[in-house]
Design a protein around this motif. Structure first.
Motif: not given
Length: 214
Positions: A112-132
Motif C-alpha cells: 500500500t502507499y499513502d497518496t499524501a506522499k505524492v509530488k507533482a511536477f510540471k514538464v514544460p512543452a519541449g522538455t524531456a525527462v527521465e523518470v527513474f
C-alpha cells in the motif's frame, strides 16, 4: 495541490531532465497525434520510431537497448493509480504536462502507499525527462484543464499483454506478493479505489485520489 517544476532540485530524487538529445522533430510529430477527451496510451508508434531521435535514444539514453516510442495523450487531472517498471521511462512533453510521482521506497510492506506522499511536477512543452525506475508514475495531467501530448519511451515490449499466469490477489483484495501487482509486461500497478481500473487490479493507494487542479 502544489505544482513544482522538473527544474527544481526536488525533482532530482525522481528523475532528471534529458539535455543531450535533440527532441525538436519528435515534438513536432507529436503535435499531429490525437488528443481525446479521455486518455489514450499507445506503446509503439511506427512513425515516431522511424525518426532519427529513436536511434539516438536507444544509443545514448538506453545504452543500445532496444526501445519503443509511443504516446500518452488526452485530458486528465487525477492520480487514479501509480505504476513502475524495472527501468527508467523517458517522457517527452509536446505540450505542457504535469507528472504526479511517488517513490517506490515509500511503498509499505503490504504494497500500500499513502497518496499524501505524492509530488507533482510540471514538464514544460519541449522538455524531456527521465523518470527513474525507483519512481512511480501514471498518466500525465494537463495544465489548467488543457489537453496533453507526451511521448513515452520504454524498453521494447513494455506494457504489452502478459503471456503467463501470475499471482492473484487474496480474497480480501490484498496482495500476497509483488507478482500480484503485475498487470502487463514490465508493469507493476497500485491503483486507487476511485481510479476506474480493471477488475482484479490491486487497489493499494490510501488517501485522496489527488487532483492537480485542487
Amino acid at each position: 495541490m502544489q505544482i513544482l517544476s522538473v527544474f527544481d532540485d526536488e525533482f532530482r530524487k525522481y528523475g532528471r531532465v534529458v539535455e543531450n538529445v535533440d527532441f525538436t522533430e519528435l515534438v513536432e510529430a507529436m503535435k499531429k497525434t490525437p488528443c481525446p477527451d479521455g486518455v489514450v496510451y499507445e506503446p509503439s508508434i511506427a512513425e515516431l520510431e522511424a525518426l532519427p531521435v529513436a536511434k539516438e535514444l536507444s544509443r545514448v539514453t538506453y545504452g543500445e537497448m532496444p526501445i519503443q516510442l509511443g504516446y500518452c495523450n488526452g485530458h486528465n487531472s487525477l492520480l487514479n493509480a501509480l505504476e513502475y517498471h524495472r527501468d527508467s521511462e523517458i517522457n517527452v512533453a509536446a505540450t505542457d504536462a504535469i507528472l504526479m510521482l511517488g517513490l517506490l521506497a515509500d511503498v509499505e510492506k503490504d504494497f500500500t502507499y499513502d497518496t499524501a506522499k505524492v509530488k507533482a511536477f510540471k514538464v514544460p512543452a519541449g522538455t524531456a525527462v527521465e523518470v527513474f525506475a525507483t519512481t512511480m508514475h501514471y498518466a500525465p495531467c494537463g495544465v489548467d484543464g488543457n489537453g496533453f501530448q507526451v511521448t513515452i519511451v520504454l524498453p521494447k515490449g513494455t506494457n504489452y499483454d502478459l503471456k503467463t499466469e501470475h499471482a492473484k490477489l487474496n480474497a480480501d483484495g490484498s496482495a500476497p506478493n509483488e507478482d500480484a501487482l503485475l498487470t502487463a509486461v514490465n508493469k507493476w500497478l497500485i491503483g486507487h479505489k476511485e481510479g476506474g481500473l480493471a477488475e482484479g487490479s490491486f487497489l493499494g493507494l490510501k488517501g485522496k485520489n489527488l487532483n492537480v487542479n485542487e
